[in-house]
Design a protein around this motif. Structure first.
Motif, mmCIF file in Angstrom:
data_model
loop_
_atom_site.group_PDB
_atom_site.id
_atom_site.type_symbol
_atom_site.label_atom_id
_atom_site.label_comp_id
_atom_site.label_asym_id
_atom_site.label_seq_id
_atom_site.Cartn_x
_atom_site.Cartn_y
_atom_site.Cartn_z
ATOM 1 N N LYS A 189 0.830 -1.204 0.000
ATOM 2 C CA LYS A 189 0.000 0.000 0.000
ATOM 3 C C LYS A 189 0.867 1.258 0.000
ATOM 4 N N VAL A 231 2.289 1.796 -3.486
ATOM 5 C CA VAL A 231 1.262 2.236 -4.439
ATOM 6 C C VAL A 231 0.909 3.700 -4.204
ATOM 7 N N GLN A 232 0.791 4.092 -2.908
ATOM 8 C CA GLN A 232 0.508 5.488 -2.607
ATOM 9 C C GLN A 232 1.636 6.396 -3.074
ATOM 10 N N LEU A 272 3.568 5.745 -5.565
ATOM 11 C CA LEU A 272 3.476 5.758 -7.023
ATOM 12 C C LEU A 272 2.450 6.775 -7.502
ATOM 13 N N THR A 273 1.331 6.890 -6.782
ATOM 14 C CA THR A 273 0.301 7.853 -7.195
ATOM 15 C C THR A 273 0.761 9.294 -6.990
ATOM 16 N N GLU A 329 -2.471 9.402 -11.113
ATOM 17 C CA GLU A 329 -3.276 8.281 -10.592
ATOM 18 C C GLU A 329 -4.141 7.700 -11.707
ATOM 19 N N THR A 330 -4.186 6.378 -11.770
ATOM 20 C CA THR A 330 -4.989 5.698 -12.777
ATOM 21 C C THR A 330 -6.053 4.856 -12.088
ATOM 22 N N THR A 380 -4.393 1.947 -10.128
ATOM 23 C CA THR A 380 -3.847 2.176 -8.783
ATOM 24 C C THR A 380 -4.967 2.323 -7.772
ATOM 25 N N LYS A 381 -6.077 2.979 -8.170
ATOM 26 C CA LYS A 381 -7.223 3.103 -7.251
ATOM 27 C C LYS A 381 -7.828 1.733 -6.951
ATOM 28 N N ILE A 392 -6.206 -1.099 -6.969
ATOM 29 C CA ILE A 392 -5.267 -1.808 -6.090
ATOM 30 C C ILE A 392 -5.477 -1.363 -4.640
ATOM 31 N N LEU A 393 -5.583 -0.045 -4.412
ATOM 32 C CA LEU A 393 -5.771 0.452 -3.047
ATOM 33 C C LEU A 393 -7.102 -0.013 -2.455
#
Length: 505
Positions: free
Chosen positions: A314, A317-318, A320-321, A326-327, A330-331, A333-334
């Motif tokens: 997590k 990924v955060q 990365l955003t 943000e794509t 990624t949303k 995944i979270l």
């Protein structure tokens, strides 16, 4: 041999008092001869039965079965002798079993006996007690059969037989659910206890077959086997789930004894039953408790091993955003990481040790708040909540947030079970020592199979559920020393959840 069963056997032997010490002393002679000189003493007979059952449970010695058969033969003689009567003998066996069950329940409460060995002990002891009871009744029937041919010779014999039959009828009426059926399996006699348990009157039962009590639980072949055994002149014993007139079900331990004429044909049979509904419920509760315990042993390690890598994923990924746009991926995944964390949180309630600070909780206030909180969702689904709560506070001991979770889970499930509008009724019934909350919906209902699986890990009737909500609910109720009963008459008939908790005066 398991130490729990051995200890239980020793404690059952202790119920026989000083007799156990005497019989266990070398050189006391034949146990059978010792018993023979005390046939007139019912207390001694019961102590001797405690000794034999305890000895068999602690040693599993096959020779004890022979001693029990010898005991049954003497008891059968006593049932028709001057010294005693059949109702006394049946009562002796019944009281012995009740005393052992009480002892075992105490052992369970003190955590000295697990549910597994409770059930194993019952499986060992019940056949032995049934064998004793069947032997006594068979011995009695043999005496009656022999007496039949002597009736023309002596009016005195006739008076004695009528007296014994009256005693038999009294014993069966008081101690058992008793019925007599003709050659076509139609009832020709039922006692008051039969009517009390089945909720049918005698007029409604006479002339009907046992199919009137069919619950649909057993396959047709089950009763075909019963009929085949009876037609062959064999005594049948087993457990049957019956359905009462009001739709409730009850379990019976049933013994059916056929009467055979000179030509070897069955012309009637009697049914002797004991209500074992509470025993079956206890077994089911213990099995569910063991499943919850197994999950508890896995929960702590499972949560730790899953959450650590989830936190790392997590975080990256955060990050990365923050560094890239943000794509939707990624949303997603979270969101999925949060869903996994939610499942892990549900599991954590089963982790050991789990310390909860109980305080005095106002159950009325909790229910009103939950009903108010969930009402908007109900209205969106065209579901009307109908509540019946007392004005005064109803206090129980518990953890407020966990109790909210329980009622929120069940009310939410009730609303979601109504796909095209309906009602959810929520009411409270207050007793001096406990309080019950009933949540009834007019939704899709449940099958017998679904009812049996409620509370099991990962079992759900919803396409989007994970099967942990009710499992958590059952665990919380168990921790609060409460109980939950669920009823449904089948698909499209709705469901009723009844939750009962101890009340603080």
């Amino acid at each position: 041999m398991n130490s729990q069963m051995y200890d239980l056997g020793c404690k059952i032997k202790q119920l026989s008092g000083e007799l156990a010490e005497y019989l266990d002393t070398p050189g006391t002679g034949s146990k059978y001869n010792v018993l023979y000189h005390h046939l007139d003493d019912s207390h001694y007979m019961q102590k001797y039965l405690f000794y034999l059952l305890g000895e068999y449970l602690s040693t599993h010695n096959p020779s004890i079965k022979n001693d029990l058969l010898s005991f049954a033969n003497l008891l059968g003689q006593r049932s028709v002798g001057i010294a005693g009567s059949l109702d006394t003998c049946i009562g002796l066996v019944y009281k012995t079993r009740s005393a052992i069950i009480t002892l075992m329940e105490t052992e369970i409460k003190e955590n000295k006996l697990t549910g597994e060995y409770f059930i194993e002990s019952i499986k060992l002891l019940d056949p032995l007690l049934n064998a004793v009871l069947s032997s006594v009744i068979n011995h009695y029937n043999d005496i009656l059969f022999a007496t039949k041919y002597a009736l023309d010779e002596s009016t005195e014999d006739l008076r004695m037989t009528l007296k014994e039959l009256a005693e038999l009828k009294k014993a069966l009426n008081e101690a058992t659910i008793f019925a007599v059926m003709d050659e076509n399996d139609a009832y020709i006699y039922v006692n008051e206890k039969f009517c009390e348990v089945s909720k049918f009157s005698k007029d409604e039962l006479i002339g009907k077959t046992p199919y009137i009590l069919n619950s649909g639980y057993h396959p047709k072949g089950y009763f075909d086997d019963v009929w085949n055994d009876l037609s062959a002149g064999k005594v049948w014993n087993g457990e049957i789930l019956n359905k009462a007139k009001d739709g409730t079900t009850y379990w019976t331990d049933t013994t059916i004894i056929p009467f055979i004429d000179k030509a070897g044909r069955k012309y009637k049979h009697i049914s002797i039953q004991y209500d074992i509904t509470e025993k079956k419920r206890t077994e089911e509760t213990l099995l569910k408790a063991e499943k919850l315990s197994m999950v508890g042993e896995l929960a702590a390690g499972f949560a730790h091993e899953i959450r650590n890598p989830l936190t790392t994923i997590k975080g990256f990924v955060q990050l990365l955003t923050e560094t890239t746009k943000e794509t939707v991926f990624t949303k997603t995944i979270l969101d999925e990481i949060d869903r996994i964390n939610s499942i892990v949180s549900d599991f954590m309630i089963f982790a050991r040790p789990h310390v909860t600070d109980f305080t005095q909780c106002n159950l009325t206030e909790i229910l009103k708040n939950i009903a108010k909180f969930i009402e908007p969702e109900a209205l969106l689904r065209n579901v009307l909540l109908i509540t019946d709560f007392p004005d005064e506070p109803v206090i129980i001991s518990g953890e407020k947030n966990q109790l909210k979770q329980v009622f929120l889970n069940i009310m939410k499930n009730a609303i979601e079970a109504i796909p095209s509008g309906g009602f959810v009724y929520i009411s409270m019934n207050i007793q001096p020592s406990e309080v019950s909350v009933t949540i009834k919906d007019t939704g899709v209902g449940m099958t017998e199979e679904q009812l049996r699986k409620l509370g099991e890990p990962f079992f759900t009737t919803k396409s989007t559920g994970n099967g942990l909500g009710l499992m958590v609910t059952y665990k919380i109720i168990q921790d609060h020393k409460g109980r939950i009963d669920v009823k449904s008459d089948g698909p499209h008939t709705g469901a009723t959840f009844k939750l009962t908790f101890p009340r603080i005066q």
